[in-house]
Design an enzyme around this catalytic site. Structure first.
Site, short mmCIF file in Angstrom:
data_model
loop_
_atom_site.label_atom_id
_atom_site.label_comp_id
_atom_site.label_asym_id
_atom_site.label_seq_id
_atom_site.Cartn_x
_atom_site.Cartn_y
_atom_site.Cartn_z
N ARG A 598 0.84 -1.07 -0.14
CA ARG A 598 -0.06 0.01 -0.03
C ARG A 598 0.93 1.12 -0.12
O ARG A 598 1.78 1.65 0.98
CB ARG A 598 -1.01 -0.07 0.96
CG ARG A 598 -1.88 1.12 1.46
CD ARG A 598 -2.54 1.18 2.71
NE ARG A 598 -4.02 0.66 2.69
CZ ARG A 598 -4.50 0.22 3.59
NH1 ARG A 598 -4.17 0.59 4.83
NH2 ARG A 598 -5.75 -0.43 3.55
N ARG A 599 0.93 2.08 -0.98
CA ARG A 599 1.69 2.98 -1.04
C ARG A 599 1.72 4.06 -0.16
O ARG A 599 2.72 4.70 0.22
CB ARG A 599 1.67 3.76 -2.80
CG ARG A 599 2.48 5.00 -2.91
CD ARG A 599 3.91 4.16 -3.29
NE ARG A 599 4.76 5.20 -3.78
CZ ARG A 599 5.70 5.76 -3.04
NH1 ARG A 599 5.58 5.75 -1.90
NH2 ARG A 599 6.57 6.80 -3.32
N GLU A 628 -1.73 4.93 -4.69
CA GLU A 628 -1.58 5.74 -3.10
C GLU A 628 -3.23 5.57 -3.01
O GLU A 628 -4.08 5.79 -3.44
CB GLU A 628 -1.16 7.09 -3.23
CG GLU A 628 0.28 7.34 -3.65
CD GLU A 628 0.58 8.78 -3.28
OE1 GLU A 628 0.23 9.31 -2.34
OE2 GLU A 628 1.95 8.99 -3.86
N GLU A 643 -3.41 -8.56 -8.26
CA GLU A 643 -2.31 -9.16 -8.05
C GLU A 643 -2.22 -10.56 -7.41
O GLU A 643 -1.66 -11.44 -7.58
CB GLU A 643 -1.39 -8.25 -7.40
CG GLU A 643 -0.80 -7.00 -8.13
CD GLU A 643 -0.37 -6.08 -7.15
OE1 GLU A 643 0.21 -4.80 -7.79
OE2 GLU A 643 -0.18 -6.07 -5.96
#
Length: 741
Positions: A598-599, A628, A643
């Protein structure tokens, strides 16, 4: 040599060092105590007005203050007189036998110097004056003794004051006294406050001289700084980032090699990945400085940290960046800027970009200060002009911006498409790169951009008349750099070769001219690359074949002659590739670990995982442009879902790594990814990173979680909230680590 940033404010996070010209190379302002004199920097054009300090004291001190637009007015002079008088009072307390007075004096002097650094215009001169007085009056030696005492309060107070007064002359004094005890104190891991201060001290020592850098490294200073790169404290990380930058810039080639030996490029990655712009910037300066050294360039490139340079440069405006961070508000010194010029002229595109970015930023700062003459003094105008006229897109634009602010004319810019160059443009490039004596021969032979791209060594010797073999090699070197930055031919092929390596786009024109494109790459052979495309470098041919094999999902013809001699921890060792046809081969996994994170909140943990696993021999991919998101919203869910589901379908091992994170309820997630909530994972504990990585590595070597998929499906259908029963372990070739916080 240098001093603290004059923009510092009490209690702020601005702890990045600010450089100034060495005192012995400048005009001097004198601060007199009896017959002793301390030197304070003064610009050549400044004249000074003297005033007395010390009314009511036994000793009368005099100080000359620059009479410039930046000098203090009457109110400022009164402030300086008051603070210098207070300095004398504090020195008397510091040299007494009373422990409480000693501690009070250390803290009092610290706040005085810290306040001085934060005063605009004349604060730097005042801080220099106080720092010099401490040394001349013998107080600096007392401060050093307090740093070495067993009284913890006294030790911390002494160390934080020492960090504040580390101007050039005081660093000289400290080095003469011996740095071993100071470095050992600075590398202490007992007290978080002492860690902050210690990293600040080492940051300053690293910009003294190459010899001092060597001594600090021998005493464990570099090891201590690299260890603290895993910290979460912003101030500590700022010191580490700036300190590694200083070591790279001031340490010289020998100490740069020591940085490589201690894996500094890898540890610069989490710093360059940090959210704090100051931490990121100095980490990127450090990695670019190392990359400019061709002897260690390969190790720097392999760390992956260089990949973060261009995204940073393209997402920041030099002017806004300078004004938005106090660490850069006053600009850098002449000596510091001289060291940056080598990055403008090196072959690495990333280093050129960041150096041009800094000079664009510095030009704005110096223009506001009325000091643009410094760029002519250090001789950076010509390198900037050459870069501005080059076909290096990002660096060229930034160099033009710097020249415009300085007041220089912008040179004619050559097209990015070299194939379209006219005879005159070829001649212009030849002249600019120091081959002007052969310019007429190029025109006589009607060499345009297309011919320039494919010109051979024999043609240079026989037709152009470059008889010197060294001159011929230098021409071909400049040409390869030019072709690497060119967009001639197939842009898709250019981007693909750019991912292979920074120097590989030089082959775009060669490949296009012999009829190769992305569609034909899976069928390319070593013979084609050598004979038809004219790629004489065997290693380059090998890397192109390996990359072509990866994107094709199988074996490339002609690659079987190259044996595999190294495998990462998750791969079987094979002496050669099997002789299967391309159509019969199965996709080969070339990565060990894909880090999904998680950015907004997980970037630091993700970058630490990358470094730890990379140092253990794993090949790791981390997306530096991740989405983000502050919460588990739909956009992030779609990204994670894609993913996770892909990893499950590919039979990859999924290892959740969490830090203060709670999984959402399974029923709130899409059905095809609910199983991840029940996977065994690793709870990240920052103080026990090695133990956490040991556990992650054990998970990567098995497929424990994949063995639970069937059981998890039953549990989800029955509504249970926990997993029961055993798990199976299978051999794994790929792992996926998910970093969240």
């Amino acid at each position: 040599m240098g001093n603290k940033c004059s923009c510092r404010e009490a209690g702020s996070d601005c702890n990045v060092s600010q450089e100034y010209k060495p005192v012995d190379q400048q005009e001097k302002v004198t601060f007199n105590n009896s017959n002793q004199s301390c030197a304070i920097p003064l610009k050549e054009s400044e004249r000074a007005v003297s005033f007395s300090v010390g009314s009511g004291h036994k000793t009368n001190w005099k100080m000359s203050i620059p009479c410039t637009p930046g000098s203090p007015g009457e109110e400022g002079r009164s402030k300086m007189i008051m603070m210098l008088n207070q300095t004398r009072d504090q020195i008397e307390k510091l040299t007494s036998d009373d422990r409480d007075k000693n501690l009070e004096a250390l803290n009092g002097l610290y706040y005085m110097v810290d306040e001085a650094w934060s005063i605009p215009k004349y604060g730097r001169d005042l801080a220099y004056a106080i720092s010099n007085v401490l040394r001349e009056e013998g107080a600096l030696l007392v401060i050093l003794s307090k740093c070495a005492c067993t009284d913890k309060d006294m030790q911390v107070a002494g160390a934080q004051l020492l960090e504040q007064v580390m101007i050039a002359s005081n660093r000289d004094y400290l080095v003469e006294c011996g740095v071993e005890s100071v470095v050992q104190l600075a590398c202490s891991r007992e007290d978080p406050k002492l860690i902050q201060i210690g990293m600040g001290i080492i940051e300053n020592l690293f910009k003294h001289s190459p010899n001092t850098c060597t001594r600090v490294i021998e005493y464990g200073g570099l090891h201590g700084m690299l260890y603290n790169c895993r910290s979460t404290d912003t101030i500590t990380l700022r010191h580490c980032s700036a300190g590694l930058c200083n070591c790279a810039m001031f340490g010289g080639p020998i100490n740069q090699e020591r940085m490589i030996e201690q894996k500094a490029p890898e540890w610069l990655f989490p710093l360059a990945f940090n959210k704090d712009n100051s931490i990121r910037y100095y980490a990127l300066l450090a990695i670019c400085t190392l990359a400019a050294n061709s002897d260690i360039q390969r190790a720097v490139v392999n760390s992956g940290t260089l990949d973060l340079v261009e995204p940073f440069v393209t997402s920041h405006d030099p002017i806004g960046f300078a004004k938005g961070d106090k660490a850069h508000a006053q600009g850098r010194s002449e000596g510091w800027l001289r060291l940056l010029i080598s990055m403008l002229t090196c072959e690495r595109r990333e280093a050129q970009c960041l150096a041009a970015f800094h000079f664009a930023m510095e030009a704005t700062i110096k223009a506001e200060q009325g000091r643009t003459e410094i760029f002519y003094v250090i001789g950076v105008i010509e390198p900037l002009r050459k870069l501005a006229a080059s076909n290096t897109e990002i660096a060229s634009t930034l160099a033009q911006q710097a020249l415009t602010v300085i007041g220089e004319d912008i040179p004619h810019k050559l097209s990015y498409n070299i194939s379209s160059w006219s005879l005159d443009e070829v001649g212009l490039w030849v002249d600019r790169n120091g081959f002007d004596e052969y310019s007429e021969n190029f025109k006589k032979n009607k060499v345009d951009g297309h011919l320039l791209m494919t010109i051979s060594t024999d043609e240079l010797k026989e037709d152009i008349g470059i008889s010197s073999r060294i001159m011929c090699r230098r021409f071909l070197r400049e040409l390869s750099v030019l072709k690497s930055n060119s967009y001639s031919g197939d842009r898709e092929l250019h981007e693909w070769l750019k991912n292979v390596g920074a120097e590989y786009p030089q082959y775009v024109h060669n490949l296009v001219q012999c009829g190769l494109d992305m569609r034909l790459l899976p069928y390319v052979t070593d013979e084609i690359l050598k004979n038809d495309a004219g790629i004489t470098n065997g290693v380059h041919r090998l890397k192109i074949l390996l990359e072509a094999r990866r994107i094709s999902g199988g074996r490339v013809l002609g690659l079987e002659e190259y044996p595999r001699v190294f495998d990462s921890p998750l791969r079987k060792t094979k002496s050669t590739l099997g002789p299967k046809d391309l159509t019969d081969s199965k996709p080969q996994k070339t990565l060990d670990v894909f880090i999904s994170y998680r950015r907004a909140t997980g970037s630091q943990l993700a970058s630490l995982l990358k470094v730890h696993l990379q140092l253990r021999g794993f090949t790791v991919f981390i997306d530096v442009e991740k989405l983000e998101a502050g919460k588990f919203d739909n956009n992030l869910l779609n990204s994670v879902r894609s993913e996770v589901v892909t990893a499950m379908e590919s039979k990859c091992n999924i290892v959740p790594v969490t830090d203060n994170f709670r999984w959402p309820k399974p029923e709130t997630l899409p059905e095809d990814m609910r199983a991840i909530c029940f996977f065994n994972g690793v709870k990240w504990i920052h103080d026990y990173q090695e133990a956490c990585i040991d556990k992650v590595e054990r998970f990567l070597h098995c497929q424990e979680n994949m063995g639970q998929l069937g059981a998890v499906a039953s549990i989800i259908r029955s509504g249970n909230s926990s997993i029961h029963g055993g798990s199976t372990r299978k051999e794994s070739s790929t792992g996926s680590a998910s970093g969240e916080s």
